[in-house]
Design an enzyme around this catalytic site. Sequence first.
Site, short mmCIF file in Angstrom:
data_model
loop_
_atom_site.label_atom_id
_atom_site.label_comp_id
_atom_site.label_asym_id
_atom_site.label_seq_id
_atom_site.Cartn_x
_atom_site.Cartn_y
_atom_site.Cartn_z
CE LYS A 11 -3.51 -2.61 1.98
NZ LYS A 11 -5.02 -1.42 3.27
CE1 TYR A 51 -9.10 -3.10 -0.22
CE2 TYR A 51 -8.18 -1.10 -0.92
CZ TYR A 51 -8.27 -2.48 -0.78
OH TYR A 51 -6.83 -2.78 -0.16
CG ASN A 114 -3.62 -2.34 6.45
OD1 ASN A 114 -3.87 -1.89 5.55
ND2 ASN A 114 -4.67 -3.25 7.10
CG HIS A 117 -5.12 -6.29 -0.96
ND1 HIS A 117 -6.58 -6.23 -0.17
CD2 HIS A 117 -5.34 -7.19 -1.84
CE1 HIS A 117 -6.86 -7.13 -0.24
NE2 HIS A 117 -6.28 -8.18 -1.57
CD GLU A 128 -8.60 -9.23 -3.40
OE1 GLU A 128 -9.18 -9.16 -2.51
OE2 GLU A 128 -7.23 -10.07 -3.95
P1 IDP Z 1 -7.76 -7.01 5.16
O1 IDP Z 1 -6.98 -6.06 4.40
O2 IDP Z 1 -7.39 -7.38 6.21
O3 IDP Z 1 -8.72 -8.63 4.27
P2 IDP Z 1 -10.28 -6.30 5.19
O4 IDP Z 1 -10.92 -6.48 5.79
O5 IDP Z 1 -10.72 -7.32 3.63
O6 IDP Z 1 -8.86 -6.51 6.12
O7 IDP Z 1 -10.45 -4.43 4.84
C1 IDP Z 1 -10.45 -3.85 4.52
C2 IDP Z 1 -9.46 -3.32 3.51
O8 IDP Z 1 -9.91 -1.93 4.66
C3 IDP Z 1 -8.42 -2.85 5.06
O9 IDP Z 1 -6.86 -3.37 4.83
C4 IDP Z 1 -8.00 -1.57 6.24
O10 IDP Z 1 -7.16 -1.11 5.72
C5 IDP Z 1 -9.21 -1.14 6.50
N1 IDP Z 1 -10.23 -1.34 6.96
C6 IDP Z 1 -11.20 -2.29 7.27
N2 IDP Z 1 -11.75 -2.26 8.67
C7 IDP Z 1 -11.37 -0.73 8.61
C8 IDP Z 1 -11.75 0.17 9.89
O11 IDP Z 1 -12.71 -0.22 10.86
N3 IDP Z 1 -11.55 1.49 9.95
C9 IDP Z 1 -10.91 1.97 9.68
N4 IDP Z 1 -10.05 0.92 7.97
C10 IDP Z 1 -10.33 -0.28 7.77
MG MG Z 2 -10.03 -8.38 2.64
#
Ligand code: IDP
Ligand code: MG
Length: 139
Positions: A11, A51, A114, A117, A128
């Site tokens: 990212k 997304y 974070n 992905h 994807e």
């Molecule tokens: P993942 O990336 O671990 O698969 P997902 O639930 O698919 O997690 O969510 C996609 C992305 O959305 C996450 O990597 C994160 O950057 C963002 N995200 C998920 N939950 C939250 C939240 O509660 N607040 C802000 N961003 C979030």
């Molecule tokens: Mg995810």
Amino acid sequence: MAIERTLSIIKPDGVQRNLIGTILTRFEEAGLKIVGGRLQQLSQAEAEGFYAVHKHRPFFGELVSFMISGPVFISVLEGDDAIAKNRDLMGATNPKEAKPGTIRADFAKSIDANTVHGSDAPETAAVEIAYFFRSIELV
Ligand code: IDP
Ligand code: MG
């Protein structure tokens, strides 16, 4: 174990902090092969499309703005159990909950920024990968 392919994205926070090499090294040292990859600046429409499964979540707007805040490094990883292996290397979505030694525990600053992905299942991996790569771009 089956040979799988999975989509990885480093990212904007990871690219901006010069972590591409460090993160790709973790994949390679875990036995995952990089079978395609490139740097890309995503447009808003491209990030929203990628997304789309999250479009009704409260964080969707923030997620898309973050993903277009700078270039990302998109790659396809191949190996035994690649989807789960990549998720293990990444660590939990919230870096505060990620196990020590995972990419997110070591590098991520927040749940938005974070760092990586990774596809979460065979069906999402296929969708994807096809979103970003034509089959002739993968070796
Ligand atoms: P993942 O990336 O671990 O698969 P997902 O639930 O698919 O997690 O969510 C996609 C992305 O959305 C996450 O990597 C994160 O950057 C963002 N995200 C998920 N939950 C939250 C939240 O509660 N607040 C802000 N961003 C979030
Ligand atoms: Mg995810």
